[in-house]
Scaffold this motif. Structure first.
Motif, PDB file in Angstrom:
ATOM      1  N   LEU A   1      32.414  -5.021  73.984  1.00  0.00           N
ATOM      2  CA  LEU A   1      32.056  -5.748  72.768  1.00  0.00           C
ATOM      3  C   LEU A   1      31.256  -6.973  73.177  1.00  0.00           C
ATOM      4  CD1 LEU A   1      35.194  -5.627  70.444  1.00  0.00           C
ATOM      5  CD2 LEU A   1      33.352  -3.982  70.717  1.00  0.00           C
TER       6      LEU A   1
ATOM      7  N   ILE B   1      28.638  -3.409  69.386  1.00  0.00           N
ATOM      8  CA  ILE B   1      29.717  -2.577  69.908  1.00  0.00           C
ATOM      9  C   ILE B   1      29.096  -1.482  70.762  1.00  0.00           C
ATOM     10  CG2 ILE B   1      31.613  -1.016  69.305  1.00  0.00           C
ATOM     11  CD1 ILE B   1      31.718  -2.493  66.571  1.00  0.00           C
TER      12      ILE B   1
ATOM     13  N   GLY C   1      29.430  -4.333  64.754  1.00  0.00           N
ATOM     14  CA  GLY C   1      29.147  -5.509  65.580  1.00  0.00           C
ATOM     15  C   GLY C   1      28.859  -6.775  64.811  1.00  0.00           C
TER      16      GLY C   1
ATOM     17  N   TYR D   1      39.526  -2.160  69.032  1.00  0.00           N
ATOM     18  CA  TYR D   1      38.571  -1.297  69.719  1.00  0.00           C
ATOM     19  C   TYR D   1      38.962  -0.994  71.161  1.00  0.00           C
ATOM     20  CZ  TYR D   1      35.306  -1.863  65.852  1.00  0.00           C
ATOM     21  OH  TYR D   1      34.717  -1.837  64.617  1.00  0.00           O
TER      22      TYR D   1
END
Length: 290
Positions: free
Chosen positions: A127, A139, A154, A226
Motif C-alpha cells: 500500500l 494499492i 487507493g 488488505y
C-alpha cells in the motif's frame, strides 16, 4: 526492451523523458497550458523531438492526474487540468503521436516505480500513501495496480478517521499548518509546525500528535484489511527525517493496545522522488503492452 517517450502531466508543469536501453533519460519540462490545443501542440512537439533523437521509439507512457479509466480509455474524475477529462483521450493521443499510448494515475505510477525498483522491489503486495496537499495513494496486489470497482482504489484520503474529518483533513501537512495558523494567526508551513513541536510549542505538539495518531490508526486498519507486506510513504512530507520514527512509535503503541493484534505494519519511505511518475509510467506501459 521497448524504447519509449515518457510524459508526466502535472497541474503546473509537464515533465518529459525517454526510456532507452532500459534507462530513464529526463528531458526537462514545460509549463502546463490552460487549453487543450496548446496541450496537444506541446506534447506532439516534444514527442516528435524524442522520436527524432532516439531510435525505435515504439510507444508513449503517460502519468496523469485523475481517475484513469483504462477500459473506457479516458480520464474520469477531476483535476486541476479540466480539459483532459471525460472524452476518449487515449485515441486522440495515439492519433497525435502515431504510436501506442498508456496512461495511468500519477499516484499509481509512483507506486509502480517503488515496486519495480524502489522501496517495494522485493514485495508483491504494497500500500502506497502519498502525503501532500491531501492524502492519495495506491494499492498494489501481486505487483499490479488494484483500481477498484469505481476507480477509487487507493483513495485513502476519503477514509473517515474521526467524527468529522477524513484522512486528508486530519493528516495532510497543509491542513496541519492551516489548523495551527487558525489558532495562532501565524503563517507557518506544515514542516515548520512539525518541527516546532520538537521545540516545546504545545499547540504544535498537540496538533502533530493528533495527526500522527490518525495516520497510525489508518495504517493499522489498512494492515488488517488488505494485509500488505509493507506500506510506503511518499509526498513532500516523506523528506522529513522526523516523520518515520515518530509514526512507527505511534503504530507500535497502537498494536500493543490491541491484545489480538499479531502483525505490526511495516512502513518505509519512498526511494523515488521527482522522477517516480515517469519511471512508473514506463512500468505501466510495459505491463499493458507486453
Amino acid at each position: 526492451m521497448k524504447n519509449l517517450a515518457v510524459i508526466d502531466i502535472g497541474g503546473t508543469s509537464i515533465k518529459f523523458g525517454a526510456w532507452v536501453n532500459n534507462e530513464l533519460i529526463t528531458l526537462g519540462s514545460e509549463p502546463t497550458p490552460d487549453n487543450i490545443a496548446s496541450f496537444y501542440k506541446i506534447l506532439k512537439h516534444r514527442v516528435d523531438e524524442i522520436k527524432a533523437t532516439y531510435a525505435d521509439i515504439s510507444g508513449v507512457a503517460i502519468s496523469s492526474p485523475g481517475a484513469v479509466n483504462k477500459e473506457a480509455r479516458q480520464i474520469d474524475g477531476a483535476s486541476a487540468i479540466r480539459y483532459i477529462h471525460g472524452f476518449p483521450i487515449f485515441e486522440q493521443l495515439e492519433t497525435l503521436f502515431d504510436l501506442p499510448v498508456s496512461i495511468e494515475n500519477d499516484a499509481n505510477c509512483a507506486a509502480l516505480a517503488e515496486v519495480a525498483n524502489g522501496a517495494g522491489k522485493d514485495n508483491k503486495n504494497v500500500l502506497f500513501l502519498v502525503l501532500g496537499t491531501g492524502i492519495g495513494g495506491a494499492i498494489i496486489i501481486d505487483g499490479k495496480i488494484f483500481h477498484g470497482s469505481h476507480l477509487y482504489g487507493g483513495e485513502f484520503g476519503f477514509m473517515l478517521v474521526n467524527d468529522h474529518e477524513t484522512l486528508s483533513e486530519a493528516c495532510s501537512p497543509v491542513n496541519l499548518a492551516r489548523k495551527y495558523n487558525e489558532i495562532t494567526g501565524e503563517g507557518l508551513t506544515g514542516k515548520e509546525v512539525f518541527d516546532l513541536a520538537d521545540q516545546g510549542n504545545q499547540i504544535a505538539y498537540e496538533l502533530r500528535e493528533k495527526m500522527l495518531k490518525s495516520l497510525a490508526v489508518s495504517i493499522y486498519n489498512l494492515q488488517y484489511s488488505y494485509d500488505p507486506e509493507k506500506f510506503i510513504l511518499g509526498g513532500g512530507v516523506s523528506n522529513n527525517p522526523r516523520l518515520l520514527p515518530l509514526l512507527k512509535k505511534k503504530i507500535h503503541e497502537m498494536v500493543a493496545s490491541v491484545p489480538i493484534a499479531e502483525i505490526e505494519p511495516e512502513v518505509e519511505l519512498c526511494q523515488f522522488k521527482s522522477n517516480a511518475n515517469l519511471y512508473g509510467a514506463v512500468v505501466d506501459f510495459l505491463q499493458e503492452h507486453k
